[in-house]
Design a protein around this motif. Structure first.
Motif, PDB file in Angstrom:
ATOM      1  N   GLU A 197       0.845  -1.188   0.000  1.00 17.18           N
ATOM      2  CA  GLU A 197       0.000   0.000   0.000  1.00 17.18           C
ATOM      3  C   GLU A 197       0.881   1.238   0.000  1.00 17.18           C
ATOM      4  OE1 GLU A 197      -2.878   0.218   3.119  1.00 17.18           O
ATOM      5  OE2 GLU A 197      -3.592   2.182   2.460  1.00 17.18           O
ATOM      6  N   TRP A 250      -2.440   0.757  -4.479  1.00 14.85           N
ATOM      7  CA  TRP A 250      -2.114  -0.533  -3.912  1.00 14.85           C
ATOM      8  C   TRP A 250      -1.508  -1.358  -5.039  1.00 14.85           C
ATOM      9  CZ3 TRP A 250      -7.102   1.395  -2.853  1.00 14.85           C
ATOM     10  CH2 TRP A 250      -7.374   1.650  -1.517  1.00 14.85           C
ATOM     11  N   PRO A 266      -8.604  -3.986  -3.503  1.00 13.38           N
ATOM     12  CA  PRO A 266      -9.021  -2.872  -2.647  1.00 13.38           C
ATOM     13  C   PRO A 266      -9.693  -1.723  -3.398  1.00 13.38           C
ATOM     14  CG  PRO A 266      -6.658  -2.861  -2.953  1.00 13.38           C
ATOM     15  CD  PRO A 266      -7.167  -4.100  -3.619  1.00 13.38           C
TER      16      PRO A 266
END
Length: 82
Positions: free
Chosen positions: A18, A23, A63
């Motif tokens: 991250e 990400w 994500p």
């Protein structure tokens, strides 16, 4: 930067990094680039690998939805913008 690492049943590692703006999910698949097919549907990555002995398919959640996929030298990299 933060890092998470996961090991699958076949001892292959999946790492998630991250950064401030993105990400990165990376996995060393250990196969030729043309043996890997990746589809991203929403926040789900679907990875299909032809190992020569058979086809393995796996899914995992990303994500986010803005994903860029690359496979180079058997390493799958998915970059997701924040």
């Amino acid at each position: 930067m933060s890092t998470q690492q996961f090991a699958g049943a076949n001892d292959r590692f999946l790492r998630r990094y991250e950064y401030d703006d993105s990400w990165i999910v990376a996995a060393d698949l250990g196969v030729a680039d043309d043996a890997v097919d990746v589809d991203v549907v929403g926040t789900t990555a679907i990875v299909v690998v032809d190992t020569g002995d058979g086809v393995a398919e796996t899914e995992f959640e990303l994500p986010g939805t803005d994903a860029d996929v690359a496979v180079q030298n058997g390493v799958l990299t998915i970059t997701v913008a924040k």
